[in-house]
Design a protein around this motif. Structure first.
Motif, short mmCIF file in Angstrom:
data_model
loop_
_atom_site.label_atom_id
_atom_site.label_comp_id
_atom_site.label_asym_id
_atom_site.label_seq_id
_atom_site.Cartn_x
_atom_site.Cartn_y
_atom_site.Cartn_z
N MET A 1 40.42 13.62 9.55
CA MET A 1 39.31 12.93 10.22
C MET A 1 38.65 13.83 11.26
N ARG A 2 39.42 14.75 11.85
CA ARG A 2 38.85 15.68 12.82
C ARG A 2 38.00 16.76 12.16
N THR A 3 38.20 17.00 10.89
CA THR A 3 37.45 18.03 10.19
C THR A 3 36.40 17.39 9.27
N ARG A 4 36.82 16.92 8.12
CA ARG A 4 35.87 16.33 7.18
C ARG A 4 35.22 15.07 7.75
N GLY A 5 36.01 14.26 8.46
CA GLY A 5 35.46 13.05 9.06
C GLY A 5 34.40 13.35 10.11
N THR A 6 34.69 14.33 10.97
CA THR A 6 33.71 14.73 11.99
C THR A 6 32.44 15.25 11.33
N ASP A 7 32.59 16.11 10.34
CA ASP A 7 31.42 16.67 9.66
C ASP A 7 30.58 15.56 9.04
N ALA A 8 31.23 14.58 8.42
CA ALA A 8 30.51 13.48 7.77
C ALA A 8 29.79 12.61 8.79
N LEU A 9 30.45 12.33 9.90
CA LEU A 9 29.81 11.52 10.95
C LEU A 9 28.61 12.22 11.54
N ILE A 10 28.75 13.51 11.82
CA ILE A 10 27.64 14.27 12.40
C ILE A 10 26.47 14.32 11.42
N ALA A 11 26.75 14.58 10.15
CA ALA A 11 25.69 14.63 9.15
C ALA A 11 24.98 13.29 9.02
N ALA A 12 25.75 12.21 9.00
CA ALA A 12 25.15 10.88 8.89
C ALA A 12 24.34 10.54 10.13
N ALA A 13 24.87 10.90 11.31
CA ALA A 13 24.15 10.64 12.55
C ALA A 13 22.82 11.38 12.58
N GLN A 14 22.84 12.63 12.15
CA GLN A 14 21.60 13.40 12.12
C GLN A 14 20.61 12.80 11.13
N GLU A 15 21.09 12.36 9.99
CA GLU A 15 20.22 11.73 9.00
C GLU A 15 19.63 10.43 9.54
N ASP B 1 36.40 9.03 3.91
CA ASP B 1 35.50 9.02 2.77
C ASP B 1 34.07 9.23 3.26
N SER B 2 33.48 10.35 2.89
CA SER B 2 32.15 10.71 3.40
C SER B 2 31.09 9.69 3.00
N ALA B 3 31.18 9.17 1.78
CA ALA B 3 30.19 8.19 1.33
C ALA B 3 30.28 6.90 2.14
N SER B 4 31.51 6.47 2.43
CA SER B 4 31.70 5.27 3.24
C SER B 4 31.16 5.47 4.65
N ILE B 5 31.40 6.64 5.22
CA ILE B 5 30.90 6.95 6.56
C ILE B 5 29.37 6.95 6.57
N ARG B 6 28.78 7.62 5.62
CA ARG B 6 27.31 7.71 5.57
C ARG B 6 26.69 6.33 5.44
N ARG B 7 27.25 5.51 4.55
CA ARG B 7 26.70 4.17 4.32
C ARG B 7 26.75 3.34 5.60
N ALA B 8 27.89 3.39 6.31
CA ALA B 8 28.04 2.58 7.52
C ALA B 8 27.08 3.02 8.62
N VAL B 9 26.93 4.34 8.80
CA VAL B 9 26.05 4.84 9.85
C VAL B 9 24.59 4.53 9.54
N LEU B 10 24.18 4.73 8.30
CA LEU B 10 22.78 4.50 7.95
C LEU B 10 22.42 3.02 7.98
N GLU B 11 23.37 2.16 7.74
CA GLU B 11 23.10 0.72 7.87
C GLU B 11 22.93 0.34 9.33
N ALA B 12 23.66 1.01 10.22
CA ALA B 12 23.58 0.67 11.65
C ALA B 12 22.39 1.33 12.35
N LEU B 13 21.98 2.52 11.89
CA LEU B 13 20.90 3.29 12.52
C LEU B 13 21.05 3.34 14.04
N PRO B 14 22.17 3.89 14.51
CA PRO B 14 22.46 3.83 15.95
C PRO B 14 21.74 4.91 16.77
N ASP B 15 21.60 4.62 18.07
CA ASP B 15 21.12 5.62 19.01
C ASP B 15 22.25 6.57 19.41
#
Length: 317
Positions: A96-110, A54-68
């Motif tokens: 997860m290797r396709t949509r999940g990867t794309d969502a994680l990369i987008a969230a990480a960049q954001e 779930d892209s929204a779930s991924i984005r929310r988790a990454v942005l809350e963590a603000l990781p290096d």
């Protein structure tokens, strides 16, 4: 550093959390369940629940963590293993290797993340021509068996998206050890014990292995070492099926594996199974050892099969 591990309750992630905590990092790890999140907390990390599809779930988790650093270890392999239904078994993981990867990369960049590590795989995806051992410069199989085409496409997508984003794609070899299919209680080990995993043809397919603990230690090393690109995370000894399978059988107290001709095996494991057992190419770890300043604890599957499977045989008990 602040490190975010997607899939931190899985095979590699669960071993990675304590390694990074021990190194002084602030680790946030995700799981699909509250139980998994509590295990991450017990290992010293911050456990959060996240839906890896779930892209929204991924984005929310990454942005809350603000990781290096973001580490992608999401898989879903509970359906077992089936040579003929490979793409079907791997459908959720491929998502997860396709949509999940794309969502994680987008969230990480954001989030302004500086470094991205993504799980991939090496072994049967290698082109089945030329020499027996491939490097990261060699191409993937341009003509895979129909049963694995979607899975290979997902692997290619993962690697391309990761490298394009300036990340590192870690190509783990065939994992073995406690909790794995090739480990005590695992499906593959059970098949070997029952003599249902034969040597097909002359057993000339080359396999590269990696103990799950070594996969975790390589990933920990990649947090701070290595330029963007592809890395084969495997041991030092690629080997043909005819060589490693009898050693595995002996290590678990099983009889020597049977030999069957390819035409017979095709009815049992399909075109892909025969190809993996007879024409697969192994992978070199030279780049990973040099660039990541990493060496596997189990430099050879020979030692790993004897002491790293989590198996207690009648003779050793």
């Amino acid at each position: 550093m602040k490190i975010f591990i997607a899939g931190a309750s899985g095979a590699i992630g669960s071993r990675l959390v304590p390694l990074l905590v021990a190194a002084g990092h602030d680790v946030t790890g995700t799981s699909r369940t509250d139980t998994g999140a509590r295990r991450i907390e017990a290992a010293g990390g911050h456990g959060v629940t996240m839906d890896g599809r779930d892209s929204a779930s991924i984005r929310r988790a990454v942005l809350e963590a603000l990781p290096d650093v973001v580490v992608h270890e999401l898989t879903s392999l509970s359906a077992g293993f089936d040579f003929k239904r490979f793409d079907e078994v791997f459908a959720a993981t491929n998502d997860m290797r396709t949509r999940g990867t794309d969502a994680l990369i987008a969230a990480a960049q954001e989030a302004g993340t500086e470094r991205i590590l993504v799980q991939s795989y090496t072994g049967w995806p290698n082109a089945r021509t030329g020499g027996p051992v491939k490097t990261e410069e060699d191409p993937l199989d341009p003509d895979p068996a129909p049963a694995v085409r979607r899975t290979l496409a997902a692997i290619a997508h993962t690697e391309r998206a990761t490298v394009d984003a300036g990340g590192l794609a870690l190509r783990y070899g065939n994992l073995y050890g406690p909790g794995q299919a090739l480990g005590e209680g695992g499906q593959m080990l059970d098949v070997v014990r029952k003599r249902q995993f034969p040597i097909v043809g002359r057993g000339t397919g080359i396999w590269s292995f990696c103990h799950v603990e070594d996969a975790a230690s390589a990933t920990a090393a990649a947090v701070s070492h290595g330029a963007p690109g592809l890395y084969n995370i495997v041991d030092d000894e690629p080997a043909p099926v005819s060589e490693w399978l009898p050693v595995l059988a002996q290590a678990v107290g099983a009889k020597r594996p049977m030999h069957v001709p390819g035409w017979v095996a095709r009815t049992m494991v399909g075109e892909f199974g025969v190809a993996w057992m007879t024409t697969a190419r192994g992978s070199s770890n030279a780049k990973a050892k040099a660039a990541l300043e990493w060496s596997p604890r189990y430099a050879s599957w020979r030692d790993g099969f004897r002491t790293g499977l989590g198996v207690v045989t009648a003779a050793a008990a």
